[in-house]
Design an enzyme around this catalytic site. Structure first.
Site, short mmCIF file in Angstrom:
data_model
loop_
_atom_site.label_atom_id
_atom_site.label_comp_id
_atom_site.label_asym_id
_atom_site.label_seq_id
_atom_site.Cartn_x
_atom_site.Cartn_y
_atom_site.Cartn_z
N VAL A 1 -7.22 -4.15 17.53
CA VAL A 1 -6.52 -4.65 18.72
C VAL A 1 -6.49 -3.57 19.79
O VAL A 1 -6.74 -3.81 20.97
CB VAL A 1 -5.07 -5.07 18.36
CG1 VAL A 1 -4.30 -5.48 19.61
CG2 VAL A 1 -5.07 -6.19 17.34
N GLY B 1 -0.61 -5.95 6.35
CA GLY B 1 0.56 -6.36 7.13
C GLY B 1 1.88 -5.83 6.59
O GLY B 1 2.93 -6.41 6.82
N GLY B 2 1.80 -4.72 5.87
CA GLY B 2 3.03 -4.08 5.38
C GLY B 2 3.71 -4.82 4.23
O GLY B 2 4.82 -4.49 3.85
N LYS C 1 3.03 9.28 -2.66
CA LYS C 1 4.15 10.06 -2.15
C LYS C 1 4.67 9.34 -0.91
O LYS C 1 3.87 8.93 -0.06
CB LYS C 1 3.64 11.46 -1.79
CG LYS C 1 4.67 12.34 -1.12
CD LYS C 1 5.37 13.19 -2.17
CE LYS C 1 6.61 13.85 -1.57
NZ LYS C 1 7.75 13.79 -2.48
N ARG D 1 -13.47 -3.02 11.07
CA ARG D 1 -13.58 -4.00 12.16
C ARG D 1 -13.15 -3.34 13.46
O ARG D 1 -12.69 -2.20 13.47
CB ARG D 1 -12.67 -5.19 11.88
CG ARG D 1 -11.21 -4.71 11.66
CD ARG D 1 -10.23 -5.84 11.59
NE ARG D 1 -8.94 -5.41 11.07
CZ ARG D 1 -7.98 -4.81 11.74
NH1 ARG D 1 -8.16 -4.53 13.02
NH2 ARG D 1 -6.85 -4.47 11.17
P1 ADP Z 1 -0.87 -2.41 5.43
O1 ADP Z 1 -2.32 -2.55 5.10
O2 ADP Z 1 0.01 -3.39 4.69
O3 ADP Z 1 -0.60 -2.37 6.90
P2 ADP Z 1 -0.73 0.53 5.25
O4 ADP Z 1 -1.16 1.27 4.05
O5 ADP Z 1 -1.62 0.56 6.44
O6 ADP Z 1 -0.43 -1.00 4.80
O7 ADP Z 1 0.71 1.01 5.68
C1 ADP Z 1 1.41 0.35 6.71
C2 ADP Z 1 2.57 1.20 7.18
O8 ADP Z 1 3.47 1.46 6.08
C3 ADP Z 1 2.19 2.58 7.70
O9 ADP Z 1 1.78 2.56 9.06
C4 ADP Z 1 3.50 3.30 7.48
O10 ADP Z 1 4.41 2.90 8.52
C5 ADP Z 1 4.02 2.76 6.16
N1 ADP Z 1 3.54 3.57 4.99
C6 ADP Z 1 2.44 3.32 4.24
N2 ADP Z 1 2.27 4.28 3.28
C7 ADP Z 1 3.28 5.17 3.45
C8 ADP Z 1 3.66 6.41 2.80
N3 ADP Z 1 2.95 6.92 1.78
N4 ADP Z 1 4.75 7.06 3.25
C9 ADP Z 1 5.47 6.56 4.29
N5 ADP Z 1 5.18 5.42 4.94
C10 ADP Z 1 4.10 4.72 4.55
#
Ligand code: ADP
Length: 453
Positions: free
Chosen positions: A295, A165-166, A202, A292
């Site tokens: 949505v 969830g970011g 990165k 899984r």
């Molecule tokens: P979560 O599991 O918390 O959703 P994610 O790894 O899927 O985390 O990342 C969620 C969002 O965060 C991505 O869709 C992107 O918008 C941003 N993000 C994640 N990693 C990076 C990265 N290395 N560089 C830029 N944005 C990133």
């Protein structure tokens, strides 16, 4: 089929989605629900319904003992977890299987591996999936962090190994900020997930979010069903998704699709999964795998004609995949709008009673929703109340139909994000498919400003 009755451990539109697939296969369903959901549509439609606890999800939809008891007393022979709630809980999957109940999902060990983002990256890398450059494992201390960040170059992003969830993410622009932001990310991760482990990647400046749908039979045979573009996000939450992506060519799809399908075959992955990438300058960078149903799975169903939930049930029942890679053909274009019970301007939740309801309809229009006239949307759960999915022969035709469908969709009694989607459709950049993961937030900020003046 040996599965005769499925317990659906979820609520809302996804519980209905699973119920529909099951009934179309002649399989009975058992709904579980909290006391807040007694009048919910998933409860009304299921063959049986069992209350598993009070409104808070931790006491009901996440209440493992009560859900297992519900499966036992109803003699369900399989459990489908939907998305969210217990769907990526490896322990729950193990408990289900230990009770002799079929788990409609991936093998527990794969859920566990992919649920740890550091392990997931290591596994994906070993399987030949391209990664975001970053630390090979957890970053143990600040010296480690500094060295890795220097190697890959700033800006970097510090992320929680158990993240979701970011949350627990910090972007670090320069070396002097690393120490404080790393400890902030780690503290956030500990508070949110009970695990302070972080890793470094990165930071990509302006990527798109593109994900591949995969499917495996659990015995070393796997396929891909193309990509979805989910770049339109607000606070890392997807708002609108489309398939195919406006920027991916047939050749790129075939190439990355083959890579991820082979990876899934090599790990003998079972069931539906999604490989998420950031995509920038024609390169894919793996960020995570979701073990899984997603949505946004209906956009893939629209362009392939394949019922993913039916396939999940078949595979859980021990059947081989009902299609080979060459049987999967992509036709036309599909878009999904997530409709939330929220103020479309400031996104404050707006639960309440549905005093008027007229879903969109007509050719190539699909509405997945548990709403009905008189239903009261409870305040305890996710604010998504409907998904509008529209198909067209091409992207332009799809957007024209989507505009028409949004115009006829009526939900009264609460604020919804329908007007936001309607406005988005009129934006020329969106119409051109010209957007990245940052685009929607900037567009919202710009609109908020012009509202004030
Ligand atoms: P979560 O599991 O918390 O959703 P994610 O790894 O899927 O985390 O990342 C969620 C969002 O965060 C991505 O869709 C992107 O918008 C941003 N993000 C994640 N990693 C990076 C990265 N290395 N560089 C830029 N944005 C990133």
């Amino acid at each position: 089929m040996t599965i005769k009755k499925i317990l659906i451990a979820n609520r809302g539109e996804i519980a209905l989605r699973i119920h529909r697939a099951a009934h179309e296969m002649g399989i009975k369903t058992v709904a579980v629900h909290s006391t807040a959901d007694e009048d919910a549509m998933h409860v009304r439609l299921a063959d049986e319904a069992i209350c598993v606890g009070p409104p808070p999800a931790t006491d009901s939809y996440l209440n493992i003992p009560n859900i297992i008891s519900a499966a036992e007393v109803s003699h369900a022979d399989a459990i489908h977890p939907g998305y969210g709630f217990l769907s990526e809980n490896a322990k729950f999957a193990e408990i289900v299987e230990a009770h002799g109940i079929k788990w409609i999902g991936p093998k527990p060990e794969h859920i566990r591996t992919m649920g740890d983002k550091v392990e997931a990256k290591r596994t994906a890398g070993a399987l030949g999936i391209p990664l975001v450059p970053g630390s090979p494992g957890p970053v143990e201390n600040i010296e480690d962090g500094k060295r890795i960040a220097e190697e890959i170059g700033y800006p970097v992003i510090v992320k929680a190994a158990s993240g979701g969830g970011g949350r627990g993410m910090q972007v670090v622009e320069s070396p002097d900020k690393l120490e404080s932001l790393m400890s902030q990310a780690s503290n956030e991760a500990k508070a949110a997930f009970g695990d302070p482990t972080v890793y470094i990647e990165k930071y990509l400046g302006d990527p798109r979010h593109i994900e591949f749908q995969v499917f495996g039979d659990g015995n070393g045979h796997a396929v891909h069903l193309g990509e979805r573009d989910c770049s339109l996000q607000r606070r890392h939450q997807k708002v609108l998704e489309e398939a195919p992506s406006p920027v991916i060519s047939d050749a790129q799809r075939a190439e990355m699709g083959t890579t991820v399908a082979k990876a899934m075959a090599d790990m003998a992955y079972r069931g539906a999964g999604t490989i998420e990438f950031l995509y920038e300058n024609d390169e894919f960078y793996f960020i995570e795998m979701n073990t899984r149903l997603q949505v946004e799975h209906p956009v893939t169903e629209m362009i392939t004609g394949i019922d993913l939930v039916r396939e999940q049930i078949r595979v859980a029942d021990g059947h081989p995949l009902s299609f080979q890679q060459e049987d999967i053909q992509f036709h036309g274009h599909a878009v999904e709008c997530r409709i939330n019970a929220e103020d479309p301007k400031n996104f404050t939740p707006s639960p309440g009673k549905v005093t008027g309801y007229h879903p969109a309809g007509g050719m190539h229009v699909r509405v997945d929703s548990g709403l009905y006239h008189g239903y009261v949307v409870p305040p305890y759960y996710d604010s998504m109340i409907a998904k509008l999915i529209v198909y067209g022969k091409n992207r332009e035709g799809c957007l024209m139909r989507l505009r028409r469908a949004l115009d006829e969709f009526v939900i009264e009694g609460m604020k919804t994000t329908i007007p936001l989607h309607r406005e988005l459709l009129d934006d020329p950049e969106f119409q051109n498919g010209d957007y990245t993961i940052k685009w929607l937030e900037e567009w919202l900020a710009k609109n908020a400003e012009s509202d004030e003046t």
